[in-house]
Design a protein around this motif. Structure first.
Motif, PDB file in Angstrom:
ATOM      1  N   ALA A   1       0.820  -1.209   0.000  1.00  0.00           N
ATOM      2  CA  ALA A   1       0.000   0.000   0.000  1.00  0.00           C
ATOM      3  C   ALA A   1       0.856   1.263   0.000  1.00  0.00           C
ATOM      4  O   ALA A   1       0.327   2.358  -0.016  1.00  0.00           O
ATOM      5  CB  ALA A   1      -0.941   0.003   1.201  1.00  0.00           C
ATOM      6  N   GLY A   2       2.173   1.110   0.065  1.00  0.00           N
ATOM      7  CA  GLY A   2       3.053   2.266   0.051  1.00  0.00           C
ATOM      8  C   GLY A   2       3.450   2.774   1.423  1.00  0.00           C
ATOM      9  O   GLY A   2       3.787   3.950   1.572  1.00  0.00           O
TER      10      GLY A   2
ATOM     11  N   THR B   1      -4.692  -0.163  -0.466  1.00  0.00           N
ATOM     12  CA  THR B   1      -4.236  -0.804  -1.688  1.00  0.00           C
ATOM     13  C   THR B   1      -5.416  -1.604  -2.225  1.00  0.00           C
ATOM     14  O   THR B   1      -6.465  -1.674  -1.582  1.00  0.00           O
ATOM     15  CB  THR B   1      -2.991  -1.685  -1.447  1.00  0.00           C
ATOM     16  N   ILE B   2      -5.266  -2.191  -3.394  1.00  0.00           N
ATOM     17  CA  ILE B   2      -6.412  -2.867  -4.000  1.00  0.00           C
ATOM     18  C   ILE B   2      -6.156  -4.350  -4.242  1.00  0.00           C
ATOM     19  O   ILE B   2      -5.030  -4.784  -4.455  1.00  0.00           O
ATOM     20  CB  ILE B   2      -6.840  -2.196  -5.321  1.00  0.00           C
TER      21      ILE B   2
ATOM     22  N   ALA C   1      -8.134  -3.833  -0.644  1.00  0.00           N
ATOM     23  CA  ALA C   1      -7.491  -5.003  -0.034  1.00  0.00           C
ATOM     24  C   ALA C   1      -7.206  -4.684   1.432  1.00  0.00           C
ATOM     25  O   ALA C   1      -6.522  -3.712   1.729  1.00  0.00           O
ATOM     26  CB  ALA C   1      -6.207  -5.352  -0.766  1.00  0.00           C
ATOM     27  N   ASN C   2      -7.767  -5.496   2.315  1.00  0.00           N
ATOM     28  CA  ASN C   2      -7.519  -5.298   3.745  1.00  0.00           C
ATOM     29  C   ASN C   2      -7.042  -6.578   4.425  1.00  0.00           C
ATOM     30  O   ASN C   2      -6.921  -6.621   5.636  1.00  0.00           O
ATOM     31  CB  ASN C   2      -8.766  -4.741   4.441  1.00  0.00           C
TER      32      ASN C   2
ATOM     33  N   SER D   1      -2.030  -9.224  -1.272  1.00  0.00           N
ATOM     34  CA  SER D   1      -3.071  -8.457  -0.592  1.00  0.00           C
ATOM     35  C   SER D   1      -4.385  -8.667  -1.330  1.00  0.00           C
ATOM     36  O   SER D   1      -4.433  -8.552  -2.557  1.00  0.00           O
ATOM     37  CB  SER D   1      -2.706  -6.972  -0.582  1.00  0.00           C
ATOM     38  N   VAL D   2      -5.423  -8.990  -0.562  1.00  0.00           N
ATOM     39  CA  VAL D   2      -6.738  -9.257  -1.145  1.00  0.00           C
ATOM     40  C   VAL D   2      -7.826  -8.608  -0.292  1.00  0.00           C
ATOM     41  O   VAL D   2      -7.603  -8.251   0.860  1.00  0.00           O
ATOM     42  CB  VAL D   2      -7.019 -10.778  -1.261  1.00  0.00           C
TER      43      VAL D   2
END
Length: 192
Positions: free
Chosen positions: A13-14, A143-144, A151-152, A180-181
């Motif tokens: 996610a950065g 993020t996705i 995405a969590n 990540s999903v």
């Protein structure tokens, strides 16, 4: 007034990019930052914080045995610190999060922590658990998932790219080991 911040997300996610940008912003204004990262995660090299987009900096590599308040206080006495930045904060212990509250409350230095909220089984990491409980500010970095939803959650993958359901909570790895999903795509592996 100094505060304890927790920037959390799933992988990719950065978080490290955001930490490095924050450190740069302080330094650009002539302020000192002290960057720490978990010694256990040496993918970018020991004592390095690195972003997937190619920026990096040196950092103090902490272990679970370290008293972070003492380390930060000593650093602050040598060179006044304006901000403490911690990468891989999920690897902090409960006691270390408590030590960071001391840095904020008593030394009056802001502390910005960046980490993953949950492990590959959907359970909180200890550092994340206590940061979620005790931080002054909680900021989710997003993020996705491959489907386009937020995405969590994080899946751990085996060598064939298939999700793993069991194992140690901590296993260091990158995109080859984790994905990540969203919760919908996490559910079939753990909750259905």
């Amino acid at each position: 007034m100094a505060q304890l911040y927790f920037y959390y997300s799933a992988m990719n996610a950065g978080k490290s990019t955001s930490l490095l940008q924050s450190s740069y912003n302080y330094q650009e204004r002539g302020m000192n930052t002290f960057v720490l990262t978990a010694a256990i995660d040496d993918r970018a090299g020991y004592g390095k914080v690195a972003s997937r987009i190619g920026i990096e900096c040196d950092a103090y590599a902490f272990t679970v045995q370290d008293d972070l308040s003492q380390i930060i206080e000593k650093q602050h006495q040598q060179t006044a610190q304006h901000c403490i930045l911690i990468d891989e904060a999920q690897f902090l212990t409960k006691e270390q999060v408590k030590q960071l509250t001391y840095v904020v409350d008593c030394l009056e230095i802001p502390v910005l922590c960046y980490g993953i909220k949950t492990d590959f089984q959907g359970e909180l990491f200890p550092g994340s658990q206590y940061l979620l409980a005790w931080a002054d500010k909680l900021i989710e970095l997003k993020t996705i998932c491959h489907c386009g939803r937020k995405a969590n959650m994080v899946l751990r993958l085996d060598s064939n790219g298939q999700p793993v359901k069991e194992g140690k909570q901590v296993e260091i790895g990158g995109n080859d080991s984790y994905e990540s999903v969203c919760r919908k795509h996490f559910r079939p592996y753990f909750w259905d």
